[in-house]
Design a protein around this motif. Structure first.
Motif, short mmCIF file in Angstrom:
data_model
loop_
_atom_site.label_atom_id
_atom_site.label_comp_id
_atom_site.label_asym_id
_atom_site.label_seq_id
_atom_site.Cartn_x
_atom_site.Cartn_y
_atom_site.Cartn_z
N GLU A 107 0.65 -1.25 -0.02
CA GLU A 107 -0.06 0.14 0.08
C GLU A 107 0.91 1.34 0.08
O GLU A 107 2.14 1.09 0.56
N PRO A 108 0.46 2.41 -0.63
CA PRO A 108 1.29 3.54 -0.78
C PRO A 108 1.64 4.09 0.72
O PRO A 108 0.96 3.75 1.74
N SER A 109 2.73 4.63 0.92
CA SER A 109 3.09 5.13 2.22
C SER A 109 4.37 6.22 2.02
O SER A 109 5.10 6.03 1.37
N THR A 110 4.21 7.23 2.86
CA THR A 110 5.14 8.25 2.79
C THR A 110 6.02 8.20 3.97
O THR A 110 7.11 7.77 4.20
N ARG A 111 5.38 8.51 5.19
CA ARG A 111 5.91 8.72 6.44
C ARG A 111 6.47 7.28 6.92
O ARG A 111 7.69 7.11 7.53
N THR A 112 5.55 6.56 6.77
CA THR A 112 5.91 4.94 7.54
C THR A 112 7.20 4.40 6.78
O THR A 112 8.04 3.88 7.60
N ARG A 113 7.09 4.38 5.41
CA ARG A 113 8.09 3.77 4.86
C ARG A 113 9.46 4.58 5.03
O ARG A 113 10.28 3.70 5.28
N THR A 114 9.46 5.80 4.79
CA THR A 114 10.71 6.26 4.92
C THR A 114 11.18 6.52 6.36
O THR A 114 12.20 6.09 6.53
N SER A 115 10.37 6.45 7.32
CA SER A 115 11.00 6.24 8.45
C SER A 115 11.42 5.02 9.02
O SER A 115 12.46 4.97 9.77
N PHE A 116 10.77 3.89 8.70
CA PHE A 116 11.35 2.65 8.79
C PHE A 116 12.74 2.52 8.09
O PHE A 116 13.67 1.91 8.71
N GLU A 117 13.01 2.88 6.85
CA GLU A 117 14.20 3.07 6.32
C GLU A 117 15.08 3.92 7.02
O GLU A 117 16.43 3.13 7.25
N LEU A 118 14.87 5.09 7.49
CA LEU A 118 16.04 5.73 8.10
C LEU A 118 16.33 5.06 9.37
O LEU A 118 17.44 5.17 9.82
N ALA A 119 15.23 4.63 10.05
CA ALA A 119 15.50 3.95 11.49
C ALA A 119 16.38 2.88 11.26
O ALA A 119 17.37 2.84 11.99
N ALA A 120 16.36 2.07 10.34
CA ALA A 120 17.13 0.84 9.98
C ALA A 120 18.63 1.34 9.76
O ALA A 120 19.59 0.82 10.15
#
Ligand code: NCD
Length: 308
Positions: free
Chosen positions: A54-67
């Motif tokens: 599903e589309p996502s801006t905040r959640t995907r980007t912040s999971f990526e940054l977190a990792a």
């Protein structure tokens, strides 16, 4: 007693000690990053895959940054347009990914229950993290909202919180309620047009309201929810101007809440439909703090689940 977690699918059955441990960890990671450190290397050499149906801006980007901030290798896989049959795609995908020796799989899917399905079929030691499934749960959003509240209020048990909008379709509402109730909030009000309110039995301990002016009265925390048109049948869709008139958070309405009430919204926001711009950008808005906290909460979850 806090429990060790292997997966994070929902906050529903987690105890307060476990939630506080995750929030404490998010805060200490935030402190560690406050002095200019961008990489902590706590999980160096470990791999996470972000699997977003599903589309996502905040959640995907912040999971990526977190990792990345934990030193992990990150692979992103966006399959919003996948049309193959769900069971097959998911199982094939899972087994293919397992063969690559992943440590964590972050999954978002429009169907409730998908992360659970993956947990049941995951053979290896991969940790599954739910990044939002249907209207079921969005546990990291629940945690980051709780962290945002905790940052401003010393205790939860004296607070009145109101969630307003499309509660029926909102996985954020479910996870927020689980987090806030477990942490001690006793007065939780759910507000929206009757067609967008859930059954009372689905939210034990909460009161349901269709009059926002009454529901917001004296609230310390006001969480606005997006109208989730993608999950609605057309007949449920209210006229947007009429909706804003009755359920939009305006500066006037906010004056009914407790002084300095915190205003939250998980985003993406529809300005002029759920919330007036002057409120979204105003002094009581915590919306950008939520976004910032999202990275630290997701770091905390990854570090907690993958701790050896
Ligand atoms: C929410 C979601 O996708 O559940 N957004 C988010 O993760 N920040 C809320 C929404 O889409 O309305």
């Amino acid at each position: 007693m806090s429990t060790h977690l292997r997966h994070l699918i929902t906050l529903q059955h987690l105890d307060a000690a476990t939630l506080q441990r995750l929030l404490d960890r998010a805060e200490s990671l935030r402190d560690a990053c406050a002095h200019g450190t961008r990489r902590l290397d706590l999980l160096r050499g470990r791999t996470v895959l972000n699997l977003f149906f599903e589309p996502s801006t905040r959640t995907r980007t912040s999971f990526e940054l977190a990792a990345r901030r934990l030193g992990m290798d990150v692979v992103n896989f966006d399959i919003t347009s996948s049309s193959t049959s769900k069971g097959e795609t998911l199982l094939d995908t899972l087994h293919t990914l397992e063969a690559m020796h992943l440590d964590a799989l972050v999954v978002r899917h429009r169907e409730s229950g998908t992360p659970d399905f993956l947990v049941r079929h995951a053979a290896s030691a991969v940790s599954i993290i739910n990044a939002g499934d249907g209207n079921h749960a969005h546990p990291t959003q629940g945690l980051l909202d709780a962290l945002t509240v905790r940052q401003h209020r010393r205790r939860f048990d004296t607070l009145t919180a109101t969630l307003c909008g499309d509660v029926l379709h909102s996985r954020v509402a479910r996870s927020d309620v689980h987090a806030l109730q477990t942490l001690g909030v006793r007065r939780l009000r759910l507000c929206g047009p009757p067609a967008l309110l859930p059954a009372a039995a689905d939210f034990p301990g909460c009161t349901l309201h269709d009059d926002f002016d009454a529901a917001i009265e004296g609230s310390d925390v006001v969480i606005m929810l997006r109208l989730q048109k993608e999950r609605m049948v057309a007949t449920l869709l209210p006229d947007e101007a009429a909706y804003f008139q009755r359920y939009g958070l305006t500066a006037d309405r906010l004056r009914r809440a407790a002084p300095e009430a915190l205003v939250l919204h998980p985003g993406p926001i529809n300005r002029g439909i759920e919330i007036a711009s002057e409120v979204a950008d105003g002094p009581q808005s915590r919306i950008l703090e939520q976004v910032a906290n999202g990275v630290f909460v997701r770091m905390a979850v990854l570090a907690d689940l993958l701790a050896r």
